[in-house]
Design an enzyme around this catalytic site. Structure first.
Site, mmCIF file in Angstrom:
data_model
loop_
_atom_site.group_PDB
_atom_site.id
_atom_site.type_symbol
_atom_site.label_atom_id
_atom_site.label_comp_id
_atom_site.label_asym_id
_atom_site.label_seq_id
_atom_site.Cartn_x
_atom_site.Cartn_y
_atom_site.Cartn_z
ATOM 1 N N ASP A 177 -16.940 -54.596 -35.824
ATOM 2 C CA ASP A 177 -15.812 -55.492 -35.577
ATOM 3 C C ASP A 177 -16.050 -56.190 -34.237
ATOM 4 O O ASP A 177 -17.114 -56.763 -34.039
ATOM 5 C CB ASP A 177 -14.499 -54.702 -35.660
ATOM 6 N N HIS A 194 -13.264 -53.285 -44.512
ATOM 7 C CA HIS A 194 -13.673 -53.642 -43.157
ATOM 8 C C HIS A 194 -14.137 -52.454 -42.317
ATOM 9 O O HIS A 194 -14.975 -52.606 -41.434
ATOM 10 C CB HIS A 194 -12.490 -54.317 -42.452
#
Length: 326
Positions: free
Chosen positions: A104, A303
């Site tokens: 991320d 994610h």
């Protein structure tokens, strides 16, 4: 120097404060950099696996998180400052170089570390967020147009100091649960439902986060840990990272369009919504990542790739590390 076989917590000094890290194993240094809204703890599955494979695995709390320093100034969270923190960590550990891996926000922190300090960071692994060279219009101008009529893009929503904090901090645990659920395979909104990364006029980000059971990777213990960290520290430090994207664009002007040349790795979930607006960055890898060793999209994964699919992520990381030049 002996290195720990069990995870060991340390605070190390940087040029402007301190970084909290968790260390396990001995061998070549692998520095693990988390994203938003996470912690060193997001690498809990990788630390023992990398240690068992013969590496010195070190997961940090990024500046603004956990037990690391939390400067008050917004501009203290620009990428150049975080790169300096990473270099300080490598030096404090008595090492000359490291492999750096980020997830991320940790991915651009890692890639920028490799871009600015290639003599320190000899290889770069990126999870979930692909390498995107500096370029194009000013970031906030770009984000202002990304939501269109459907709503405000979440990065634009995060820009004003205090605005997102006012939404999140009254119920950190509930907000985190919804946010993690919205970006996880199996619990994310369906393709016909409103996008979770857009905010309706007058609404909040949480409005579009689904209710229901948590994703499989997020048990009570995991959510307790994350909620406890952010209830203690607040969210301003983590959100300040988003508030420096225009500063980063200015700071990195000399590197406009520059490729990342070190040996690199990319891993992402096939269902990660991030790839919906960064698909062009992946297609550009032959130009932007000339040292790319391998790129992987994991089926049925969202994610939070190293937490949703820890065993597969560990295998891919260790295979990549084993093939790097010494």
């Amino acid at each position: 120097m002996t290195h720990p076989t069990e995870p060991t917590h340390r605070l190390v000094s940087t040029e402007t404060g301190r970084i909290h890290l968790v260390e396990q194993g001995s061998g070549p240094l692998v520095l693990l950099v988390h994203g938003f809204p996470e912690s060193w703890y997001s690498w809990r599955h990788q630390l023992p696996a990398l240690a068992a494979a013969g590496y010195r695995a070190v997961a940090i709390d990024v500046r603004g998180y956990g037990r690391s320093s939390k400067p008050a100034a917004v501009d203290a969270y620009r990428l150049t400052e975080l790169v300096a923190d990473n270099v300080s960590v490598v030096r404090a550990l008595g090492e000359e170089s490291a492999v750096i891996v980020g997830h991320d926000w940790g991915s651009p922190i890692a890639s920028t570390s490799g871009l600015l300090r290639p003599e320190v960071f000899r290889a770069v692994g990126m999870l979930s967020v692909p390498f995107t060279p500096r370029g194009g219009p000013r970031p906030t101008e770009l984000f202002a147009h990304m939501g269109g009529e459907q709503g405000e893009f979440y990065i634009s929503y995060f820009q004003e100091p205090g605005r997102a904090e006012a939404e999140i901090e009254p119920d950190v645990r509930g907000w985190l649960a919804g946010f993690y659920r919205a970006l996880s395979a199996g619990t994310m909104p369906g393709p016909d439902e409103p996008a979770p990364y857009l905010i309706s006029p007058g609404g909040t980000l949480r409005d579009r986060c689904p209710d229901g059971p948590p994703p499989g990777w997020l048990g009570k213990e995991e959510l307790d840990f994350y909620a406890g960290e952010f209830e203690r520290t607040g969210l301003t430090g983590p959100l300040n990272r988003y508030r420096n994207m225009d500063r980063d664009w200015t700071d990195l002007a000399a590197h406009d369009g520059a490729p990342l040349t070190q040996p690199s790795l990319f891993i992402a979930g096939a269902q990660d919504v991030t790839l919906s607006w960064l698909s062009g960055a992946v297609k550009a890898f032959p130009v932007t990542l000339p040292g790319l060793v391998s790129s992987h999209l994991l089926d049925d994964c969202g994610h939070w790739v190293q937490q949703e699919r820890p065993e597969e992520t560990n295998r891919l990381l260790i295979d990549w590390l084993a093939g790097l030049p010494g």
